[in-house]
Design a protein around this motif. Sequence first.
Motif, PDB file in Angstrom:
ATOM      1  N   VAL A   1       0.840  -1.205   0.000  1.00 49.95           N
ATOM      2  CA  VAL A   1       0.000   0.000   0.000  1.00 49.95           C
ATOM      3  C   VAL A   1       0.873   1.252   0.000  1.00 49.95           C
ATOM      4  CG1 VAL A   1      -1.622   1.347   1.376  1.00 49.95           C
ATOM      5  CG2 VAL A   1      -2.020  -1.085   1.030  1.00 49.95           C
ATOM      6  N   LEU A   2       1.871   1.300   0.888  1.00 50.28           N
ATOM      7  CA  LEU A   2       2.707   2.499   0.984  1.00 50.28           C
ATOM      8  C   LEU A   2       3.552   2.732  -0.262  1.00 50.28           C
ATOM      9  CD1 LEU A   2       3.954   2.266   4.675  1.00 50.28           C
ATOM     10  CD2 LEU A   2       2.313   3.908   3.753  1.00 50.28           C
ATOM     11  N   MET A   3       4.072   1.666  -0.855  1.00 52.08           N
ATOM     12  CA  MET A   3       4.987   1.811  -1.991  1.00 52.08           C
ATOM     13  C   MET A   3       4.267   1.898  -3.343  1.00 52.08           C
ATOM     14  SD  MET A   3       8.107   1.908  -0.848  1.00 52.08           S
ATOM     15  CE  MET A   3       9.034   1.528  -2.303  1.00 52.08           C
ATOM     16  N   ASP A   4       3.143   1.189  -3.505  1.00 50.44           N
ATOM     17  CA  ASP A   4       2.511   1.097  -4.816  1.00 50.44           C
ATOM     18  C   ASP A   4       1.182   1.839  -4.926  1.00 50.44           C
ATOM     19  OD1 ASP A   4       4.628  -0.568  -5.541  1.00 50.44           O
ATOM     20  OD2 ASP A   4       3.567  -2.358  -4.877  1.00 50.44           O
ATOM     21  N   VAL A   5       0.313   1.678  -3.936  1.00 54.95           N
ATOM     22  CA  VAL A   5      -1.038   2.218  -4.037  1.00 54.95           C
ATOM     23  C   VAL A   5      -1.078   3.714  -3.724  1.00 54.95           C
ATOM     24  CG1 VAL A   5      -3.397   2.032  -3.182  1.00 54.95           C
ATOM     25  CG2 VAL A   5      -2.041  -0.035  -3.505  1.00 54.95           C
ATOM     26  N   CYS A   6      -0.500   4.122  -2.611  1.00 56.86           N
ATOM     27  CA  CYS A   6      -0.577   5.536  -2.195  1.00 56.86           C
ATOM     28  C   CYS A   6      -0.034   6.507  -3.235  1.00 56.86           C
ATOM     29  CB  CYS A   6       0.120   5.733  -0.857  1.00 56.86           C
ATOM     30  SG  CYS A   6      -0.787   4.986   0.506  1.00 56.86           S
ATOM     31  N   PRO A   7       1.129   6.239  -3.856  1.00 54.84           N
ATOM     32  CA  PRO A   7       1.618   7.194  -4.853  1.00 54.84           C
ATOM     33  C   PRO A   7       0.689   7.355  -6.050  1.00 54.84           C
ATOM     34  CG  PRO A   7       3.407   5.806  -4.121  1.00 54.84           C
ATOM     35  CD  PRO A   7       2.144   5.236  -3.549  1.00 54.84           C
ATOM     36  N   THR A   8      -0.096   6.322  -6.363  1.00 54.18           N
ATOM     37  CA  THR A   8      -1.010   6.435  -7.504  1.00 54.18           C
ATOM     38  C   THR A   8      -2.321   7.123  -7.122  1.00 54.18           C
ATOM     39  OG1 THR A   8      -1.938   4.230  -7.112  1.00 54.18           O
ATOM     40  CG2 THR A   8      -0.063   4.392  -8.616  1.00 54.18           C
ATOM     41  N   LEU A   9      -2.712   7.066  -5.850  1.00 59.96           N
ATOM     42  CA  LEU A   9      -3.976   7.659  -5.417  1.00 59.96           C
ATOM     43  C   LEU A   9      -3.859   9.124  -5.021  1.00 59.96           C
ATOM     44  CD1 LEU A   9      -5.557   4.832  -3.240  1.00 59.96           C
ATOM     45  CD2 LEU A   9      -6.139   5.486  -5.563  1.00 59.96           C
ATOM     46  N   VAL A  10      -2.722   9.523  -4.478  1.00 62.35           N
ATOM     47  CA  VAL A  10      -2.557  10.887  -3.973  1.00 62.35           C
ATOM     48  C   VAL A  10      -1.896  11.742  -5.054  1.00 62.35           C
ATOM     49  CG1 VAL A  10      -1.563  12.312  -2.142  1.00 62.35           C
ATOM     50  CG2 VAL A  10      -2.345  10.001  -1.627  1.00 62.35           C
ATOM     51  N   ARG A  11      -2.532  12.854  -5.387  1.00 60.30           N
ATOM     52  CA  ARG A  11      -1.988  13.770  -6.393  1.00 60.30           C
ATOM     53  C   ARG A  11      -0.832  14.573  -5.805  1.00 60.30           C
ATOM     54  NH1 ARG A  11      -7.603  16.388  -8.474  1.00 60.30           N
ATOM     55  NH2 ARG A  11      -8.504  14.462  -9.276  1.00 60.30           N
ATOM     56  N   PRO A  12       0.067  15.090  -6.653  1.00 58.03           N
ATOM     57  CA  PRO A  12       1.124  15.969  -6.151  1.00 58.03           C
ATOM     58  C   PRO A  12       0.531  17.141  -5.375  1.00 58.03           C
ATOM     59  CG  PRO A  12       1.614  15.306  -8.384  1.00 58.03           C
ATOM     60  CD  PRO A  12       0.231  14.799  -8.079  1.00 58.03           C
TER      61      PRO A  12
ATOM     62  N   MET B   1       6.588  -1.594  14.172  1.00 61.65           N
ATOM     63  CA  MET B   1       6.960  -2.077  12.850  1.00 61.65           C
ATOM     64  C   MET B   1       6.230  -1.269  11.770  1.00 61.65           C
ATOM     65  SD  MET B   1       5.956  -5.582  10.967  1.00 61.65           S
ATOM     66  CE  MET B   1       4.322  -4.910  10.804  1.00 61.65           C
ATOM     67  N   GLU B   2       4.936  -1.009  11.990  1.00 64.72           N
ATOM     68  CA  GLU B   2       4.163  -0.213  11.034  1.00 64.72           C
ATOM     69  C   GLU B   2       4.706   1.209  10.957  1.00 64.72           C
ATOM     70  OE1 GLU B   2       0.396  -0.389  12.922  1.00 64.72           O
ATOM     71  OE2 GLU B   2      -0.094  -2.372  12.138  1.00 64.72           O
ATOM     72  N   ASP B   3       5.029   1.775  12.107  1.00 63.32           N
ATOM     73  CA  ASP B   3       5.528   3.143  12.144  1.00 63.32           C
ATOM     74  C   ASP B   3       6.888   3.247  11.466  1.00 63.32           C
ATOM     75  OD1 ASP B   3       5.355   5.927  12.957  1.00 63.32           O
ATOM     76  OD2 ASP B   3       6.961   5.432  14.366  1.00 63.32           O
ATOM     77  N   ARG B   4       7.746   2.260  11.674  1.00 68.70           N
ATOM     78  CA  ARG B   4       9.069   2.269  11.051  1.00 68.70           C
ATOM     79  C   ARG B   4       8.947   2.215   9.529  1.00 68.70           C
ATOM     80  NH1 ARG B   4      10.997  -2.425  12.619  1.00 68.70           N
ATOM     81  NH2 ARG B   4      11.046  -1.698  14.758  1.00 68.70           N
ATOM     82  N   ALA B   5       8.070   1.343   9.024  1.00 63.58           N
ATOM     83  CA  ALA B   5       7.872   1.236   7.575  1.00 63.58           C
ATOM     84  C   ALA B   5       7.328   2.546   7.009  1.00 63.58           C
ATOM     85  CB  ALA B   5       6.917   0.081   7.265  1.00 63.58           C
ATOM     86  N   THR B   6       6.363   3.132   7.695  1.00 60.85           N
ATOM     87  CA  THR B   6       5.777   4.396   7.246  1.00 60.85           C
ATOM     88  C   THR B   6       6.832   5.498   7.229  1.00 60.85           C
ATOM     89  OG1 THR B   6       3.659   3.743   8.195  1.00 60.85           O
ATOM     90  CG2 THR B   6       3.965   6.075   7.717  1.00 60.85           C
ATOM     91  N   LYS B   7       7.625   5.573   8.281  1.00 60.10           N
ATOM     92  CA  LYS B   7       8.670   6.596   8.376  1.00 60.10           C
ATOM     93  C   LYS B   7       9.687   6.445   7.248  1.00 60.10           C
ATOM     94  CE  LYS B   7      12.370   8.011  11.510  1.00 60.10           C
ATOM     95  NZ  LYS B   7      12.968   7.773  12.828  1.00 60.10           N
ATOM     96  N   ARG B   8      10.104   5.230   6.978  1.00 61.21           N
ATOM     97  CA  ARG B   8      11.102   5.004   5.922  1.00 61.21           C
ATOM     98  C   ARG B   8      10.564   5.366   4.547  1.00 61.21           C
ATOM     99  NH1 ARG B   8      13.602  -0.662   8.088  1.00 61.21           N
ATOM    100  NH2 ARG B   8      14.984   0.260   9.630  1.00 61.21           N
TER     101      ARG B   8
ATOM    102  N   ILE C   1      10.982   0.963   1.882  1.00 61.85           N
ATOM    103  CA  ILE C   1      10.843   0.321   3.185  1.00 61.85           C
ATOM    104  C   ILE C   1      12.166  -0.288   3.625  1.00 61.85           C
ATOM    105  CG2 ILE C   1       9.795  -1.675   4.338  1.00 61.85           C
ATOM    106  CD1 ILE C   1       7.205  -0.980   3.030  1.00 61.85           C
ATOM    107  N   GLU C   2      13.012  -0.594   2.657  1.00 65.93           N
ATOM    108  CA  GLU C   2      14.292  -1.226   2.959  1.00 65.93           C
ATOM    109  C   GLU C   2      15.168  -0.314   3.795  1.00 65.93           C
ATOM    110  OE1 GLU C   2      14.650  -4.367   2.033  1.00 65.93           O
ATOM    111  OE2 GLU C   2      12.681  -4.167   1.094  1.00 65.93           O
TER     112      GLU C   2
END
Length: 137
Positions: free
Chosen positions: A42-53, A65-72, A79-80
């Motif tokens: 969701v963070l890497m693929d879906v969100c960038p396509t749904l949210v406009r600049p 774990m969720e917060d760390r992924a979101t922050k990265r 996420i890496e």
Amino acid sequence: IADVTPEFARKGRRMGRTATAARVFQSLRIVVNEEDSALGDVLMDVCPTLVRPGGRLVVLSYHSMEDRATKRVMRDGTIEKRRGGVERDIYGNIMQDESCPRYWKPLGKNIKAAEEEVKVNSRARSATLRVAERLDV
């Protein structure tokens, strides 16, 4: 699980079997439901396509774990984990890796629940809110 966890139970803020067993079951739930990979997708693929600049992405996480992924994702675009953090040039400017475009600019710091809110809703204790603005990539 209750028979095994006492030897691993940490002393401190959250003492005892209940908190340790809850963490064990939470970990099992995350692995079985593949919540970590779903969040990454969701963070890497879906969100960038749904949210406009110029639009905002707001993520409320309840687990570190969720917060760390979101922050990265918001900070680095991936996420890496990167060794040594963000790569910079000799002038201190952040160098962007072309293989993973950076879609987000974090806005402010993470927001935690106030003490008053935690008194009313104890589940808010672990919640962290992060906000980022979509960049024009």
